[in-house]
Design an enzyme around this catalytic site. Structure first.
Site, PDB file in Angstrom:
ATOM      1  N   CYS A  21      30.877  24.270  59.840  1.00 22.41           N
ATOM      2  CA  CYS A  21      30.261  22.592  59.119  1.00 22.41           C
ATOM      3  C   CYS A  21      32.272  22.452  58.953  1.00 22.41           C
ATOM      4  CB  CYS A  21      29.529  23.277  57.753  1.00 22.41           C
ATOM      5  SG  CYS A  21      28.936  22.066  57.385  1.00 22.41           S
ATOM      6  N   GLU A  25      25.797  30.684  58.213  1.00 23.46           N
ATOM      7  CA  GLU A  25      26.142  32.429  57.374  1.00 23.46           C
ATOM      8  C   GLU A  25      25.006  32.586  56.474  1.00 23.46           C
ATOM      9  OE1 GLU A  25      27.483  28.876  55.232  1.00 23.46           O
ATOM     10  OE2 GLU A  25      27.490  29.723  56.959  1.00 23.46           O
ATOM     11  N   HIS A  43      24.914  26.180  58.831  1.00 17.94           N
ATOM     12  CA  HIS A  43      25.744  27.073  58.656  1.00 17.94           C
ATOM     13  C   HIS A  43      25.387  28.444  59.057  1.00 17.94           C
ATOM     14  CE1 HIS A  43      27.618  24.799  55.300  1.00 17.94           C
ATOM     15  NE2 HIS A  43      26.759  23.894  55.415  1.00 17.94           N
TER      16      HIS A  43
END
Length: 233
Positions: A96, A176, A174
């Site tokens: 990002c 994660e 994202h």
């Protein structure tokens, strides 16, 4: 194998990205730029380490923009550090804000996207074995323009979503994300940002919780592909 995770603020955690790297035997070292008590005054001075001391650099997301004057004190040094890492052949996985910073460091630019992306978005991918169609979690207002020589791997209606240049991979989304991470974003301003765009933060959080295992599996596959198809080139 040593990986450096750069946390721009205290709310960005490595989640399944870090989990998968650890499973592959990577030793993760994390550096925080803006501590929690300075979150509303992020113009800190930060000395970036020499990236050549690591085998992988992972700049994470951020609530700020690469172009925000309030964080110029550490963005410029970060871009220089990422450029040095890439030039020396140290792989970079930018996530990002980290992907935007990577693009800027390698000669691209960062600009406002035509519209923000928040929540789950499927992407158009040219290489699903590296970056699958998702859905991938999004929370951003900006987008990059590709650096010279970069190959765009994936895109959405709002802009580029993934690019490869040498041993580096930039991601706009994202991978994660976890429910715990998103919850921390929401209570620290994200709730208001989503509502301002007509997005129901409660519904988004519920969907992240419901699909957390499937999301982690997609992220593990992405990390595996990055390590074997990009970072080892």
């Amino acid at each position: 194998m040593r990986a450096l995770l750069i946390h721009h603020d205290h709310l960005s955690i490595p989640g399944p990205v870090g989990e998968r790297l650890t499973e592959h035997g990577w030793d993760l070292e994390e550096r925080l730029i803006v501590p929690a008590d300075l979150h509303h005054a992020p113009g800190v001075d930060f000395e970036f380490p020499d990236p050549l001391a690591w085998d992988l650099i992972i700049p994470m997301g951020s609530p700020w923009s690469v172009n925000d004057a309030v964080v110029a004190s550490w963005v410029a040094p970060e871009l220089a550090m990422l450029g040095k890492a890439h030039a020396a052949g140290v792989p970079v996985l930018g996530i990002c804000f980290g992907g935007q910073a990577l693009a800027a460091a390698l000669g691209g630019t960062v600009e406002r996207a035509p519209r923000p992306e928040m929540g789950w978005v499927e992407v158009e991918t040219d290489d699903p074995s590296l970056v699958g169609p998702g859905p991938w979690f999004q929370f951003h207002y900006d987008r990059w323009t590709l650096p010279p020589g970069a190959v765009e791997i994936a895109r959405s209606a709002a802009g580029s979503q993934a690019f490869v240049l040498g041993r580096s991979l930039g991601l706009q989304f994202h991978p994660e994300i976890t429910a715990a991470e998103l919850e921390s974003w929401l209570v620290n301003g994200g709730d208001a940002h989503m509502r301002a765009e007509g997005v129901d933060p409660g519904a988004v959080l519920a969907e992240v919780r419901r699909t957390e295992a499937a999301s982690a599996a997609r992220t593990h596959a992405l990390v595996d592909a990055f390590l074997t198809k990009v970072a080892t080139v």
